[in-house]
Motif scaffolding. Structure first.
Motif, PDB file in Angstrom:
ATOM      1  N   ARG A   1       1.041   4.231  -2.697  1.00 35.92           N
ATOM      2  CA  ARG A   1       0.730   5.614  -2.335  1.00 35.92           C
ATOM      3  C   ARG A   1       1.898   6.538  -2.691  1.00 35.92           C
ATOM      4  O   ARG A   1       1.709   7.593  -3.289  1.00 35.92           O
TER       5      ARG A   1
ATOM      6  N   LYS B   1       0.835  -1.208   0.000  1.00 36.23           N
ATOM      7  CA  LYS B   1       0.000   0.000   0.000  1.00 36.23           C
ATOM      8  C   LYS B   1       0.869   1.257   0.000  1.00 36.23           C
ATOM      9  O   LYS B   1       0.593   2.214  -0.707  1.00 36.23           O
ATOM     10  N   GLU B   2       1.924   1.245   0.838  1.00 33.30           N
ATOM     11  CA  GLU B   2       2.766   2.438   0.933  1.00 33.30           C
ATOM     12  C   GLU B   2       3.519   2.653  -0.379  1.00 33.30           C
ATOM     13  O   GLU B   2       3.693   3.801  -0.816  1.00 33.30           O
TER      14      GLU B   2
END
Ligand code: ZN
Length: 442
Positions: free
Chosen positions: A134, A130-131
């Motif tokens: 993002r 996810k990071e």
């Protein structure tokens, strides 16, 4: 013992161990001011040095990773006497069997400034994905717009994030070994055994020898070596990488799309790309019936080799090449015409052409520049073959034509100018009259 600030470096600067690079930088500036002899009412040289030393480590992503992971150390004593908490993901705060200390990056650009910021911490594989996404998304939106480093950093950073970010093997080994002991202290022997197996390959000889020893001990207690093999959650996989590749390509594709609208429309519709075209038409004044007929002109003074329609006149035409803007002249003025293309800045003639009556000619090689188009309409050419005995009209088109080649990645777009000389009143341009001297000037 698990300690997220083992030497108190975060405390010296006054931030929490999960602070961002930006927060650490701001807090450092504040603390440096508070302790520096020149700026503080209560200075402390020792504290100032400590703040600087702490910032040196925490501002370097690699050194910070090393420092953060150094807090995970357990002695044999601790394992025997108390339960240790397994490593938790810094994002979802869940205990994770196979954590990794990862540094992702983001790029922010503004015209001449481009900065790369690390986003780092201990991640579970799912939070890491996810990071990564993002950080790449933010970089895609904010990274490109700086010269010259914006695009270079943006591409590098998005691809780097897509391949799992930067991580230190040593830090990961330390976390895995710590987790092995933590799960052992909690009685999860299978998991502890799997992690011990992984830790046997550690580059730190102490970890690898302790892990080998522990593996053997656990095997003696009856752990099934086959059952407790762990899957590697850290394979980012093709789909994950394609997402990041798409983020690298998105902005260039959109920008190319904006600049190539015409080409895209032409692929879509099958019609050719339109070339910009200008049409100027002209009406010379009516020809006087008193004009001296050509037949009474002494033949000896006349041009011996009359140019053919479209010929460049003597001494001109060197600037014309096979590639460039197109100048098209249609002559409906009732007599042969000489057309001059004059540079509007230097006023030099760069090309001069002969157009027969009721004929048209095209010149494809006009270079980039600003030009005035001048003409003379007459009858018989003099012996120099570039002026008329009797000139019915001399003039120039009022507008200066600025010709500029546009280059796109796939096409070179040039302009096509059409001028029509008419004998009767029509057309959309009122020409300016010109003296014969001005027309004859080189
Ligand atoms: Zn997580």
């Amino acid at each position: 013992m698990q300690n997220s600030d083992p030497r108190g470096l975060y405390a010296v600067i006054g931030v929490s161990p999960v602070a961002t690079a930006e927060e650490i930088k701001n807090a450092f500036r504040r603390r440096a001011k508070e302790t520096h002899p020149d700026t503080s009412s209560n200075p402390s040289a020792t504290l100032f040095q400590q703040v600087n030393a702490a910032y040196k480590i925490l501002s370097d992503p690699e050194a910070r990773a090393e420092y953060d992971s150094s807090g995970y150390q357990a002695s044999a004593e601790e394992v025997r006497h108390k339960q240790l908490d397994p490593v938790c993901c810094s994002r979802c705060k869940q205990a994770t069997a196979q954590p990794r200390y990862v540094v992702f990056r983001r790029v922010y650009s503004f015209i001449l400034a481009t900065i790369r910021t690390p986003v780092q911490g201990i991640f579970c594989a799912s939070c890491a994905r996810k990071e990564a996404f993002r950080s790449s998304l933010i970089t895609m939106c904010t990274g490109w717009w700086g010269v010259p480093w914006g695009p270079i950093y943006t591409i590098g950073v998005i691809l780097g994030n897509g391949f799992g970010g930067e991580y230190s093997k040593e830090a990961e080994e330390r976390l895995t070994w710590y987790n092995c002991l933590a799960f052992l202290s909690r009685g999860n022997v299978d998991l502890a055994y799997s992690l011990a197996q992984m830790s046997r390959k550690a580059s730190d000889p102490e970890i690898s020898s302790r892990a080998t020893e522990l593996s053997r001990e656990l095997e003696k207690t009856g752990v099934d070596p086959k059952r407790s093999r762990l899957k590697n959650p850290w394979n980012f996989g093709l789909v994950e990488r394609l997402k990041h590749l798409a983020m690298v390509a998105a902005v260039p594709l959109v920008v190319a799309g904006i600049f190539m609208q015409d080409q895209i429309a032409s692929w879509w519709t099958g019609r050719p790309v339109p070339r910009p075209s200008y049409t100027s038409t002209y009406t010379p004044p009516p020809r006087t019936t008193k004009a001296v007929p050509a037949k009474i002109v002494p033949v000896t003074n006349a041009c011996s080799t009359r140019p053919r329609n479209g010929d460049a006149l003597d001494g001109y035409g060197n600037a014309i090449s096979s590639q460039g803007h197109v100048l098209e002249i249609r002559n409906g003025s009732g007599g042969p015409a000489i057309v001059k293309v004059r540079d509007s800045f230097s006023n030099r003639t760069i090309a001069s052409f002969y157009i027969s009556d009721n004929a048209a000619a095209e010149y494809p090689g006009i270079p980039d520049g600003s030009y005035r188009i001048q003409y003379a309409v007459g009858d018989e050419l003099r012996s120099d073959c570039r002026s008329f005995f009797n000139t019915a009209a001399v003039g120039q088109f009022p507008n200066v034509e600025r010709l500029q080649t546009e280059r796109t990645s796939t096409q070179i777009i040039t302009q096509h100018l059409t001028y029509t000389l008419y004998a009767v009143a029509s057309g959309n341009v009122r020409p300016q009259s010109l003296s014969m001297e001005a027309f004859d000037a080189p």
